[in-house]
Design a protein around this motif. Structure first.
Motif, PDB file in Angstrom:
ATOM      1  N   PRO A  32       0.776  -0.875  -0.368  1.00  0.00           N
ATOM      2  CA  PRO A  32       0.025  -0.113   0.381  1.00  0.00           C
ATOM      3  C   PRO A  32       1.353   1.449   0.131  1.00  0.00           C
ATOM      4  N   ALA A  33       2.404   1.469   0.434  1.00  0.00           N
ATOM      5  CA  ALA A  33       2.848   2.187   0.408  1.00  0.00           C
ATOM      6  C   ALA A  33       3.007   2.895  -0.544  1.00  0.00           C
ATOM      7  N   GLY A  34       3.088   2.029  -1.520  1.00  0.00           N
ATOM      8  CA  GLY A  34       3.854   2.303  -3.354  1.00  0.00           C
ATOM      9  C   GLY A  34       4.842   0.680  -3.716  1.00  0.00           C
ATOM     10  N   PRO A  35       5.555   0.889  -4.787  1.00  0.00           N
ATOM     11  CA  PRO A  35       6.261   0.068  -5.577  1.00  0.00           C
ATOM     12  C   PRO A  35       7.177  -0.518  -4.247  1.00  0.00           C
ATOM     13  N   VAL A  36       7.243  -2.168  -4.344  1.00  0.00           N
ATOM     14  CA  VAL A  36       7.941  -2.843  -3.728  1.00  0.00           C
ATOM     15  C   VAL A  36       9.928  -2.879  -4.496  1.00  0.00           C
ATOM     16  N   ALA A  37      10.669  -2.959  -3.449  1.00  0.00           N
ATOM     17  CA  ALA A  37      11.691  -2.825  -4.154  1.00  0.00           C
ATOM     18  C   ALA A  37      12.418  -4.212  -4.217  1.00  0.00           C
ATOM     19  N   ALA A  38      12.948  -4.821  -5.515  1.00  0.00           N
ATOM     20  CA  ALA A  38      12.748  -6.240  -5.888  1.00  0.00           C
ATOM     21  C   ALA A  38      14.156  -7.050  -5.124  1.00  0.00           C
ATOM     22  N   PRO A  39      13.958  -8.266  -4.718  1.00  0.00           N
ATOM     23  CA  PRO A  39      14.207  -8.087  -3.797  1.00  0.00           C
ATOM     24  C   PRO A  39      16.588  -9.066  -4.428  1.00  0.00           C
ATOM     25  N   PRO A  40      16.813  -8.913  -3.126  1.00  0.00           N
ATOM     26  CA  PRO A  40      17.965  -9.057  -3.567  1.00  0.00           C
ATOM     27  C   PRO A  40      18.602  -9.794  -5.131  1.00  0.00           C
ATOM     28  N   ALA A  41      19.595 -10.167  -5.433  1.00  0.00           N
ATOM     29  CA  ALA A  41      19.620 -11.253  -6.663  1.00  0.00           C
ATOM     30  C   ALA A  41      20.437 -12.069  -6.013  1.00  0.00           C
ATOM     31  N   ALA A  42      20.218 -13.418  -6.619  1.00  0.00           N
ATOM     32  CA  ALA A  42      20.421 -14.916  -6.340  1.00  0.00           C
ATOM     33  C   ALA A  42      22.235 -15.103  -6.046  1.00  0.00           C
ATOM     34  N   ALA A  43      22.722 -16.285  -6.103  1.00  0.00           N
ATOM     35  CA  ALA A  43      23.749 -16.170  -6.170  1.00  0.00           C
ATOM     36  C   ALA A  43      23.681 -16.961  -7.274  1.00  0.00           C
ATOM     37  N   PRO A  44      24.768 -16.798  -8.415  1.00  0.00           N
ATOM     38  CA  PRO A  44      24.611 -17.642  -9.711  1.00  0.00           C
ATOM     39  C   PRO A  44      24.953 -19.136  -9.170  1.00  0.00           C
ATOM     40  N   ALA A  45      23.852 -20.532  -9.838  1.00  0.00           N
ATOM     41  CA  ALA A  45      23.134 -21.422  -9.390  1.00  0.00           C
ATOM     42  C   ALA A  45      25.088 -22.493  -8.802  1.00  0.00           C
ATOM     43  N   SER A  46      25.535 -22.335  -9.897  1.00  0.00           N
ATOM     44  CA  SER A  46      27.366 -22.645 -10.507  1.00  0.00           C
ATOM     45  C   SER A  46      27.551 -22.257  -8.579  1.00  0.00           C
ATOM     46  N   ALA A  47      27.422 -20.979  -8.407  1.00  0.00           N
ATOM     47  CA  ALA A  47      27.875 -20.656  -7.124  1.00  0.00           C
ATOM     48  C   ALA A  47      27.561 -21.338  -5.239  1.00  0.00           C
ATOM     49  N   ILE A  48      26.514 -21.542  -6.026  1.00  0.00           N
ATOM     50  CA  ILE A  48      25.587 -22.762  -4.971  1.00  0.00           C
ATOM     51  C   ILE A  48      25.932 -24.279  -4.908  1.00  0.00           C
ATOM     52  N   ALA A  49      25.986 -24.632  -6.034  1.00  0.00           N
ATOM     53  CA  ALA A  49      26.279 -25.934  -6.171  1.00  0.00           C
ATOM     54  C   ALA A  49      27.639 -26.467  -6.092  1.00  0.00           C
ATOM     55  N   ASP A  50      28.123 -25.307  -5.920  1.00  0.00           N
ATOM     56  CA  ASP A  50      30.188 -25.611  -5.666  1.00  0.00           C
ATOM     57  C   ASP A  50      30.576 -25.116  -4.210  1.00  0.00           C
ATOM     58  N   ASP A  51      29.143 -24.772  -3.239  1.00  0.00           N
ATOM     59  CA  ASP A  51      29.571 -24.707  -1.946  1.00  0.00           C
ATOM     60  C   ASP A  51      29.870 -25.959  -1.600  1.00  0.00           C
ATOM     61  N   PRO A  52      30.530 -26.158  -0.637  1.00  0.00           N
ATOM     62  CA  PRO A  52      31.040 -27.231   0.160  1.00  0.00           C
ATOM     63  C   PRO A  52      30.338 -27.285   1.225  1.00  0.00           C
ATOM     64  N   SER A  53      29.849 -26.388   2.077  1.00  0.00           N
ATOM     65  CA  SER A  53      29.786 -26.159   3.243  1.00  0.00           C
ATOM     66  C   SER A  53      28.486 -26.818   4.089  1.00  0.00           C
ATOM     67  N   ALA A  54      27.946 -27.882   2.848  1.00  0.00           N
ATOM     68  CA  ALA A  54      26.492 -27.835   3.583  1.00  0.00           C
ATOM     69  C   ALA A  54      27.003 -29.885   3.649  1.00  0.00           C
ATOM     70  N   VAL A  55      27.556 -29.911   2.520  1.00  0.00           N
ATOM     71  CA  VAL A  55      28.320 -31.243   3.219  1.00  0.00           C
ATOM     72  C   VAL A  55      29.474 -31.565   3.683  1.00  0.00           C
ATOM     73  N   ASN A  56      30.125 -30.675   4.215  1.00  0.00           N
ATOM     74  CA  ASN A  56      31.116 -30.549   5.217  1.00  0.00           C
ATOM     75  C   ASN A  56      29.829 -31.112   6.749  1.00  0.00           C
ATOM     76  N   GLN A  57      29.298 -29.079   6.980  1.00  0.00           N
ATOM     77  CA  GLN A  57      28.172 -29.407   8.096  1.00  0.00           C
ATOM     78  C   GLN A  57      27.697 -31.366   8.155  1.00  0.00           C
ATOM     79  N   ALA A  58      27.301 -31.448   7.259  1.00  0.00           N
ATOM     80  CA  ALA A  58      26.518 -33.267   7.298  1.00  0.00           C
ATOM     81  C   ALA A  58      27.489 -33.883   7.518  1.00  0.00           C
ATOM     82  N   ILE A  59      28.598 -34.138   6.942  1.00  0.00           N
ATOM     83  CA  ILE A  59      30.191 -34.631   7.721  1.00  0.00           C
ATOM     84  C   ILE A  59      29.799 -34.403   9.331  1.00  0.00           C
ATOM     85  N   ASP A  60      29.717 -33.469   9.271  1.00  0.00           N
ATOM     86  CA  ASP A  60      30.526 -32.964  11.254  1.00  0.00           C
ATOM     87  C   ASP A  60      29.146 -33.858  11.952  1.00  0.00           C
TER      88      ASP A  60
END
Length: 176
Positions: A32-60
């Motif tokens: 109601p206050a007017g236009p909504v700002a666009a959400p921040p751009a998501a990280a490229p899919a390749s950057a997400i796919a190459d991120d080992p942090s979820a696997v490292n956390q799961a192993i830990d």
């Protein structure tokens, strides 16, 4: 601490249920206050796919120190890519058992593994190991799985309290 199945379920659900855009943010004049700002751009899919942090956390959480597992995983991939039977054999837990051509194959030690390497490390198993991206490994209480289960790495307890653990290849098997 999350249970191994909770970690697996969270990883599986995250992979299977991509985030859906917020409908209010997707329509410019929804506020109601007017236009909504666009959400921040998501990280490229390749950057997400190459991120080992979820696997490292799961192993830990499910298995222990991911640094030890990652070292064995990387060594296995390098050794298989180089077709280095002795290096692969050094990573295996013995006695080692698998099935080939419908028959049980028991390997007593590294020397026997090297002798039977071409029979054990079939082209489909080698391909699954070489092509596996670290960030896409499946982790559960049974270990770390390559491909569709062609290879598994897990910790082997060397004492009753399981304080002394060796990370080893525990399975090399055809999946079809």
């Amino acid at each position: 601490m999350k249970t191994p199945m909770a970690v697996f379920a969270a990883l599986w659900l995250a992979a299977c249920n991509p985030a859906t855009p917020d409908t209010a943010a997707s329509t410019p004049d929804a506020s109601p206050a007017g236009p909504v700002a666009a959400p921040p751009a998501a990280a490229p899919a390749s950057a997400i796919a190459d991120d080992p942090s979820a696997v490292n956390q799961a192993i830990d959480e499910a298995l222990g120190d991911h640094v030890r597992y990652e070292a064995v995983i990387r060594q296995l991939q390098q050794a298989v890519a180089a077709n280095d039977a002795a290096a692969v054999a050094a990573l295996v837990d013995y006695p080692f058992a698998t099935v080939r051509d419908g028959q049980s194959l028991k390997i007593a030690d590294a020397e026997a593994f090297v002798r039977d390497y071409d029979r054990i490390m079939t082209p489909p198993i080698a391909e699954a190991i070489k092509r596996q991206r670290y960030s896409e490994l499946m982790v559960n209480y049974k270990g770390v799985m390559f491909g569709n289960g062609e290879a598994w790495v897990n910790g082997i307890c060397r004492d009753d309290a399981c304080k002394n653990v060796d990370v080893r290849v525990v399975a090399l098997q055809p999946t079809s």
